[in-house]
Every structure is written in C-alpha cells, then in structure tokens.
Motif scaffolding. Structure first.
Motif, PDB file in Angstrom:
ATOM      1  N   GLU A 152       0.823  -1.202   0.000  1.00  0.00           N
ATOM      2  CA  GLU A 152       0.000   0.000   0.000  1.00  0.00           C
ATOM      3  C   GLU A 152       0.865   1.263   0.000  1.00  0.00           C
ATOM      4  O   GLU A 152       0.597   2.213  -0.744  1.00  0.00           O
ATOM      5  N   ARG A 156       1.096   4.025  -3.086  1.00  0.00           N
ATOM      6  CA  ARG A 156       0.838   5.462  -2.911  1.00  0.00           C
ATOM      7  C   ARG A 156       1.997   6.292  -3.459  1.00  0.00           C
ATOM      8  O   ARG A 156       1.789   7.318  -4.116  1.00  0.00           O
ATOM      9  N   GLN A 159       1.836   6.191  -7.206  1.00  0.00           N
ATOM     10  CA  GLN A 159       0.753   7.028  -7.696  1.00  0.00           C
ATOM     11  C   GLN A 159       1.164   8.502  -7.721  1.00  0.00           C
ATOM     12  O   GLN A 159       0.885   9.232  -8.672  1.00  0.00           O
ATOM     13  N   GLN A 160       1.864   8.949  -6.682  1.00  0.00           N
ATOM     14  CA  GLN A 160       2.335  10.331  -6.625  1.00  0.00           C
ATOM     15  C   GLN A 160       3.319  10.624  -7.753  1.00  0.00           C
ATOM     16  O   GLN A 160       3.266  11.688  -8.378  1.00  0.00           O
ATOM     17  N   LEU A 171      -5.412   3.797  -7.333  1.00  0.00           N
ATOM     18  CA  LEU A 171      -4.537   3.189  -6.328  1.00  0.00           C
ATOM     19  C   LEU A 171      -4.696   1.675  -6.289  1.00  0.00           C
ATOM     20  O   LEU A 171      -3.702   0.947  -6.170  1.00  0.00           O
TER      21      LEU A 171
END
Length: 225
Positions: A152, A156, A159-160, A171
């Motif tokens: 996870e 994240r 994704q950024q 996500l």
C-alpha cells in the motif's frame, strides 16, 4: 570481485531505493548506478520494436546490441541514454513498468546486464540499487541493504510519481500491479528478489526518505571510516 568500496541496496518496486541511493551518493560523492533503469531501457526498446517479451534469444541479442549510458548532473539526478537517446522519462512510462519484470527475469538478459554492472563498479566507489545487487551483482559489497515497504505504501508513492508525470492511475490498480511484480520478481528462477543473508533490512513504510538516508549514513560512516 569488488575492487573499490561499494554499497548494495536491494528491494521490491516502489520501496524508495533509487531516491535513497541517489541521496547517499550525493552525500558521499560516490557513483550511483540504477540497475533497474538498465532493464527498463531494454524493455522500452523491445516494446518499441514489438518483440515477444518471452523470447529470450531475441531479448538477449537486443541487450547485447544496446548501448546504455548513465550521467549524473550536479544535483545527482541521473539521466539514462539508450543508443544515444535520452530515455530518462520514457523508461518510467506505465507500459514499461508493467512489462519490465518479464524482461528482467530472462537469464540471457541478466547475464549481459550483470556483466556491465560489475564493470561499472570496478574503478569507482559505487552505490548500486536493484533486485539482486547484494546477492548476485556485488556479493562482496561492504554494506548490503534490503529496503522494503508495504504494498500500500509503495503504491501510494508510485501514484504520486505518476501524477507528477501527468498520469492518473487508480490506487487499487497500482496495488495489484505491485503485488504481481513482487510475485514475478520473487519467483523468477535466476536471481530472485530476496535479502542477502548479511543484508540490513529496513522497512520504510512509515519512514521518510530523510530518515532512511540518515540511518544508512550513520552506518556507512561507522563501516567505511
């Protein structure tokens, strides 16, 4: 095998290896070698040519014919050149990320890349990151680190990074892709992803880059001073 001082940083995709390794190289004044970028460059070239990514002979030949160079600017940002073309951004495209594990698991491709990576480490102090640096590429490295994080947390971060490049990926999709890449990297028959027996394992799920770098810098100063 290793003629100069070296630090090996291994770990799964999205654990922050490149960011940490680059900052360590800046602080120490060492050469930073991003081995994953080399496999990404070959994957990009194979995709552009429409090659079958499971055809080991074709991919090995592609790796042997390809010229991959890395340069570092004053801010220690690394630029990747493939046959003279700057592909620094292109190798981070989602399509390359989805397919790079298929290419990196091919023994013939790995043989070519490992040989080149060892050559790079022969004449300078290096910080090298990847999946099998401490176990295969530089087994005699003075310090071995296995940097990990939860799927996870890695999703994240990914994704950024993608959003900064203008890509908007859900996500949950990134979590699934990371889990699949972990499966492929850990189960490949040649040089699977795993910590070296003498590696220092760091879980960065709840740590900032600065915290991780400070931890490693303190260990480096004690080890190499």
């Amino acid at each position: 095998m290793v003629s100069r001082q070296s630090i090996a940083i291994d770990g799964p995709a999205g654990a922050g290896k490149s960011t940490v390794a680059r900052e360590l190289a800046r602080r120490l004044g060492w050469l930073y070698i991003d081995t994953g970028a080399m496999y990404r460059a070959i994957t990009l070239k194979a995709l552009r040519r429409g090659l079958n990514l499971k055809d080991e002979k074709s991919l090995e030949a592609l790796a042997r014919e390809s010229r991959i160079e890395m340069t570092t600017d004053p801010g220690y940002a690394t630029r990747i050149y493939l046959d003279g073309e700057d592909v620094t951004r292109a190798i981070r495209e989602p399509e390359v990320s989805r397919h790079v594990s298929l290419v990196a698991r091919l023994p013939g491709v790995r043989e070519v890349m490992v040989h080149r990576q060892r050559e790079m480490a022969e004449s300078k102090n290096v910080i090298m990151d990847g999946r099998d640096v401490g176990t295969v590429v530089l087994p005699d490295a003075g310090l071995k680190i296995f940097l990990t994080a939860s799927p996870e947390a890695r999703a994240r971060r990914r994704q950024q990074d993608l959003q900064a490049q203008g890509h908007h990926v859900p996500l949950d999709l990134l979590i699934r892709e990371i889990a699949e890449r972990d499966r492929l990297d850990s189960s490949r028959p040649v040089a699977p992803l795993m910590p070296a027996p003498d590696a220092w394992v760091i879980d960065s799920s709840n740590l900032s880059v600065e915290q991780v770098v400070e931890m490693i810098t303190a260990r480096v100063r004690g080890r190499f001073s």
